[in-house]
Design a protein around this motif. Sequence first.
Motif, mmCIF file in Angstrom:
data_model
loop_
_atom_site.group_PDB
_atom_site.id
_atom_site.type_symbol
_atom_site.label_atom_id
_atom_site.label_comp_id
_atom_site.label_asym_id
_atom_site.label_seq_id
_atom_site.Cartn_x
_atom_site.Cartn_y
_atom_site.Cartn_z
ATOM 1 N N UNK A 39 81.631 52.849 99.292
ATOM 2 C CA UNK A 39 80.801 53.966 98.855
ATOM 3 C C UNK A 39 79.713 54.264 99.882
ATOM 4 N N UNK A 40 79.316 53.267 100.643
ATOM 5 C CA UNK A 40 78.275 53.457 101.656
ATOM 6 C C UNK A 40 78.769 54.222 102.885
ATOM 7 N N UNK A 41 80.078 54.371 103.038
ATOM 8 C CA UNK A 41 80.636 54.974 104.245
ATOM 9 C C UNK A 41 80.956 56.459 104.090
ATOM 10 N N UNK A 42 81.280 56.894 102.880
ATOM 11 C CA UNK A 42 81.548 58.307 102.632
ATOM 12 C C UNK A 42 82.544 58.902 103.614
ATOM 13 N N UNK A 43 82.214 60.092 104.123
ATOM 14 C CA UNK A 43 83.123 60.818 105.018
ATOM 15 C C UNK A 43 83.377 60.080 106.326
ATOM 16 N N UNK A 44 82.517 59.122 106.683
ATOM 17 C CA UNK A 44 82.709 58.390 107.940
ATOM 18 C C UNK A 44 84.016 57.603 107.949
ATOM 19 N N UNK A 45 84.588 57.342 106.762
ATOM 20 C CA UNK A 45 85.880 56.658 106.717
ATOM 21 C C UNK A 45 86.964 57.471 107.415
ATOM 22 N N UNK A 46 86.742 58.768 107.536
ATOM 23 C CA UNK A 46 87.719 59.651 108.169
ATOM 24 C C UNK A 46 87.445 59.886 109.653
ATOM 25 N N UNK A 47 86.360 59.308 110.155
ATOM 26 C CA UNK A 47 85.994 59.472 111.567
ATOM 27 C C UNK A 47 86.578 58.299 112.350
ATOM 28 N N UNK A 48 87.557 58.569 113.219
ATOM 29 C CA UNK A 48 88.270 57.482 113.900
ATOM 30 C C UNK A 48 87.390 56.512 114.682
ATOM 31 N N UNK A 49 86.312 56.988 115.278
ATOM 32 C CA UNK A 49 85.517 56.114 116.132
ATOM 33 C C UNK A 49 84.151 55.759 115.547
#
Length: 163
Positions: A39-49
Amino acid sequence: MVLSGDPRPDSHTARLANGIGSGAAQLIGARPPEVFDLADYGHRLLVPDDTDVIRAVAAVRDADLLVIATPEYNGTFTGVLKVFLDRFPSGGLAGRPTLSVVTSSTPGRAEVAESHLHALLADLGATTPGPGLAVAEDQLTRPDVLISGYLDRVRSALGVPSH
């Protein structure tokens, strides 16, 4: 290490997983687990780097013992957990002992979702020392009893003698 796949921060699923992770660490004589709450990562889970996500992937890959938890969503595990685990190739968790925890509104739905998670973990090569935990939300009123009972069931699978 504990990985919570609940998209809500500080959820009851995450707290249950943390309790199981801490208890399992005590049983095997390990240090308290590192916790990654997706839950702490949000959309960053979709950012490859994204460096934080890359660090979380490396920690999961190198963990001595994993506790992976998710609420049941639409009959299976959450999308955020799937997105995170999709960063691993088939066999990418080879040999990692993993305990799975699934919460749901009903026991039957939790069991179905846990079987889906179990299948994904098997494809990733994780070993599952003992059964996963499928829990209906109404069973969460006494998490200490639930955690203790579950750890007693997986104790021998974790290589810890019965008391």
